[in-house]
Design an enzyme around this catalytic site. Structure first.
Site, PDB file in Angstrom:
ATOM      1  N   GLU A  61       3.464   6.615   3.930  1.00 54.17           N
ATOM      2  CA  GLU A  61       3.646   7.975   3.414  1.00 54.17           C
ATOM      3  C   GLU A  61       2.301   8.659   3.200  1.00 54.17           C
ATOM      4  OE1 GLU A  61       5.586   5.442   2.483  1.00 54.17           O
ATOM      5  OE2 GLU A  61       7.377   6.249   3.455  1.00 54.17           O
ATOM      6  N   HIS A 130      15.416   3.646  -4.618  1.00 54.41           N
ATOM      7  CA  HIS A 130      15.942   4.530  -3.577  1.00 54.41           C
ATOM      8  C   HIS A 130      16.973   5.517  -4.124  1.00 54.41           C
ATOM      9  CE1 HIS A 130      14.386   1.053  -1.369  1.00 54.41           C
ATOM     10  NE2 HIS A 130      14.308   1.826  -0.295  1.00 54.41           N
TER      11      HIS A 130
END
Lengths: 326, 414
Positions: A61, A130
């Site tokens: 990321e 998540h």
């Protein structure tokens, strides 16, 4: 304008296709987006149509956002895919210290027309890493705009505005809403950032919410209507900037306010709204403002526990009653 | 943007108390709409909007402000209003009105001292209920709260208002259904002593407790006086205002004061001030209190001029538009209770004035003329004066002069 019923995913893909067709500086960067059209199928058909504009990234990321910031600085309009909003953590410097600040630190000589697209929220038993709703982190960072649509039509109108915005926009979409269907107008339209929408009109209480909680709130409102309680549901759609005028107008009519969000309660955006209502609408309040949010705990994997932690329709019904004392 | 200031209502005015705001921040007001009410030591005055606009009050009610001090702002449009909000934060909750101050007074009065701790005294009410109660002049202490923990909420205010409507006017005046055998007493209405009532309250008490008042009574024959007025009024063309007895009395008293200057006096410190000017106040009943507007130098004015001025003052009194200058610096007062069939009374001095003339009704009484009983119109006169500086004989002589002039108005021109 005619409308058709399509899903949030389709609305997003349609909007992106229209924008990419129009502007060749737009491209999408993310993990596994060429092979799978995005993890939730949200970029369906785009790779086929714009093979050079859909770019797979390494699993980093830091790299994805860093590349996005760099590309935006050089004049491109990238949309970077976070895969899961939870992965923001490894790219926070790129977002909070670079993307948010570059325009200001260079005295307005640089701009970052970057959209960071991030699926968030729980309810899929995807466990603590998540399932989070992290909008407050970015709201609390000046220099970023934050969008949290619920309906397909809003997704389309807002993503187009976000792409054309010259500042970095964090564009959240709730994972449970990708398959959510709704009417979407034909043809081109835009929804400005900072404009909320009344999803249901009512006179007894103003329920302020956004993202998936809009749907739960609407269901709660239906239940309450049977008991004679008339709930007005406001979908903020964007949190930074946010539409306080709309809230004010509604509270001046209902004299009661409840805020509902999926993010955990403490330090959540509900606190900000409640504070503004307290400061600016004090004389219109007939009861304290109440918030409904997730319990202050990491989201559990167990479906039973996850349900316990995240706000449910019943929590919203109870919240309304708490405000109205009925 | 227009600054809203405490207006100077007259030369004698230096400051005023801000009694209440008649609108809230953000309200759109029209030109000439009343926006706030001030009170000087003599009058209450409604201040109106100089133009259309959006109002932003900043000054707290209940406080005293100097003339020309800014108490609020009037914005031309929303945009300007928003910037006003930012630049001039209000010194008060925007809903604050005088009613709340009254409320406190009432509450305190009705609770038996020494009351419970301060925190327990606070009435629980939602901000909306508070603001509604204040704009409808409701006393929160009298409303039962049905919200959580007994909090007064919007519903309760609406209920109270509905109840008031249902009860109607008649019920308001009549006492509530009282148990015939009830031994206690309950107030039908509790009126706080504030504003002009407080001023009268203090002045009357001060007058009787700090001066030496002597009242002399006499009766004047009224035929000539009545005839004099009738003749004046017969001469009038239609548009002109009829002469009242008070107009003639003002002129008579002014002329008499010229002849007895020591009655036109005040005590200041260790000195007696004999005033050069004669300013005669005429007691009038305004909406809720006694006011005494003043005719300036009536000794130098014609009856026509006095008539016009007195009439203007009557209209101002009726419309509640008297200014402090209309009431300031009187040197003598006339109080006429003839309308209520009063013959004699003991008027109370209005310090620093040293004399006041009470006038009774004009009524026919048996009189003796040439050994025969005949009906004669008589007017009762009561002169109160401060015996510390006016002795009985000079006081009586002044009253005699007034009596003589009433009996023979022609003496006015001598």
């Amino acid at each position: 304008m005619t409308e058709r019923i399509i899903s949030c995913s389709d609305a997003l893909a349609e909007a992106l296709a229209e924008e990419m067709e129009r502007d060749e500086t737009i491209f999408i960067l993310g993990e596994d987006i060429t092979a799978h059209d995005g993890i939730f199928g949200q970029f369906k058909g785009l790779y086929k149509r714009f093979p050079e504009k859909i770019i797979d990234s390494p699993i980093s990321e830091t790299c994805i956002i860093g590349a996005g910031v760099g590309a935006a600085l050089t004049g491109m309009r990238p949309l970077v895919d976070m895969h899961f909003a939870d992965f923001f953590t490894t790219a926070m410097d790129e977002i909070a210290n670079q993307a948010a600040k570059i325009r200001y630190m260079f005295g307005g000589q640089a701009k970052i027309p970057l959209v960071i697209w991030a699926p968030d929220g729980g309810g899929l038993s995807a466990a603590a890493q998540h399932s989070q709703s992290l909008e407050s982190w970015f709201i609390h960072t000046p220099g970023l705009k934050v969008v949290v649509p619920s309906e397909p039509a809003d997704v389309k109108g807002l993503i187009k505005t976000s792409i054309r915005d010259d500042d970095p926009v964090i564009f959240f979409q709730h994972k449970r809403l990708f398959s959510q269907n709704g009417p979407v107008p034909e043809g081109e339209y835009f929804i400005p950032l900072g404009k909320g929408d009344i999803k249901r009109e009512g006179n007894d209480i103003t329920l302020i919410t956004y993202s998936r909680m809009v749907y739960l709130s609407l269901e709660a409102a239906d239940q309450l209507a049977k008991e004679g309680i008339d709930v007005e549901v406001i979908d903020l759609r964007t949190l930074k900037p946010f539409d306080f005028d709309l809230i004010a107008e509604s509270v001046k009519k209902t004299f009661h306010a409840l805020i509902v969000h999926e993010a955990c309660l403490t330090g959540g955006f509900g606190a900000e709204i409640a504070a503004r209502i307290g400061e600016e609408l004090f004389d219109y309040l007939d009861a304290p403002v109440v918030r409904v949010g997730a319990k202050d705990t990491p989201i559990p994997f167990s479906p039973v526990l996850e349900k316990f932690v995240l706000p449910q329709i019943n929590d919203i019904v109870e919240g309304v009653k708490k405000v109205l004392n009925s | 943007m227009i600054e809203l200031k405490i207006p100077k209502l007259g030369l004698t005015m230096e400051d005023a108390k801000l009694l209440s705001w008649q609108c809230r921040s953000g309200d759109e007001v029209k030109k000439d709409q009343t926006i706030f009410i001030i009170e000087t030591d003599k009058v209450t005055f409604e201040v109106t909007a100089p133009t259309d606009g959006i109002i932003h009050p900043v000054a707290k009610t209940g406080e005293t402000y100097d003339v020309d001090q800014t108490v609020g702002y009037l914005a031309e449009n929303r945009e300007e209003y928003e910037s006003l909000l930012k630049n001039y934060p209000a010194d008060m909750p925007t809903h604050e009105r005088i009613d709340e101050t009254k409320e406190e007074v009432v509450t305190k009065r009705e609770e038996t001292p020494p009351g419970p701790a301060e925190s327990e005294k606070r009435i629980k009410a939602s901000p909306l209920a508070r603001s509604m109660a204040s704009s409808h002049g409701l006393n929160l202490a009298e409303i039962k709260g049905t919200g959580p923990g007994g909090r007064i909420i919007r519903e309760d205010i609406l209920g109270t208002l509905k109840g008031k409507e249902a009860v109607g006017e008649q019920e308001e005046i009549l006492p509530k259904a009282v148990d015939k055998d009830f031994l206690g007493k309950e107030p039908l209405e509790t009126i706080p002593i504030t504003g002009i009532r407080r001023v009268i309250y203090d002045n009357m008490y001060m007058s009787l407790s700090q001066t030496a008042q002597l009242t002399l009574h006499t009766e004047a024959k009224g035929e000539a006086f009545v005839d004099f007025r009738d003749r004046l009024n017969k001469r009038l063309v239609k548009e002109e205002i009829k002469f009242s007895y008070n107009v003639i009395l003002v002129k008579i008293v002014a002329t008499a004061l010229r002849m007895h200057p020591k009655i036109n006096a005040s005590i200041e410190g260790d000195e007696i001030k004999i005033w050069q000017q004669i300013h005669i106040g005429v007691a009038m009943e305004s909406e809720d209190a006694l006011v005494v507007p003043v005719i300036r130098n009536p000794d130098l004015k014609s009856l026509n001029e006095i008539n016009r001025e007195l009439n203007e003052l009557i209209i101002k009194t009726r419309e509640n538009k008297l200014l402090p200058d209309d009431l300031a610096n009187g040197t003598f007062t006339i109080s006429n209770l003839g309308f209520a069939d009063v013959d004699f009374f003991t008027p109370i001095l209005r310090p620093p004035e040293s004399a006041i003339l009470g006038v009774g009704r004009i009524v026919r009484k048996p009189g003796i003329k040439n050994g025969h009983v005949i009906p004669e119109a008589m007017i009762g006169l009561s002169l109160t004066f401060d015996h510390r500086i006016i002795d009985g004989a000079p006081g009586a002589r002044f009253l005699k002069t007034v009596k003589d002039m009433i009996e023979a108005p022609v003496l006015m021109i001598v």
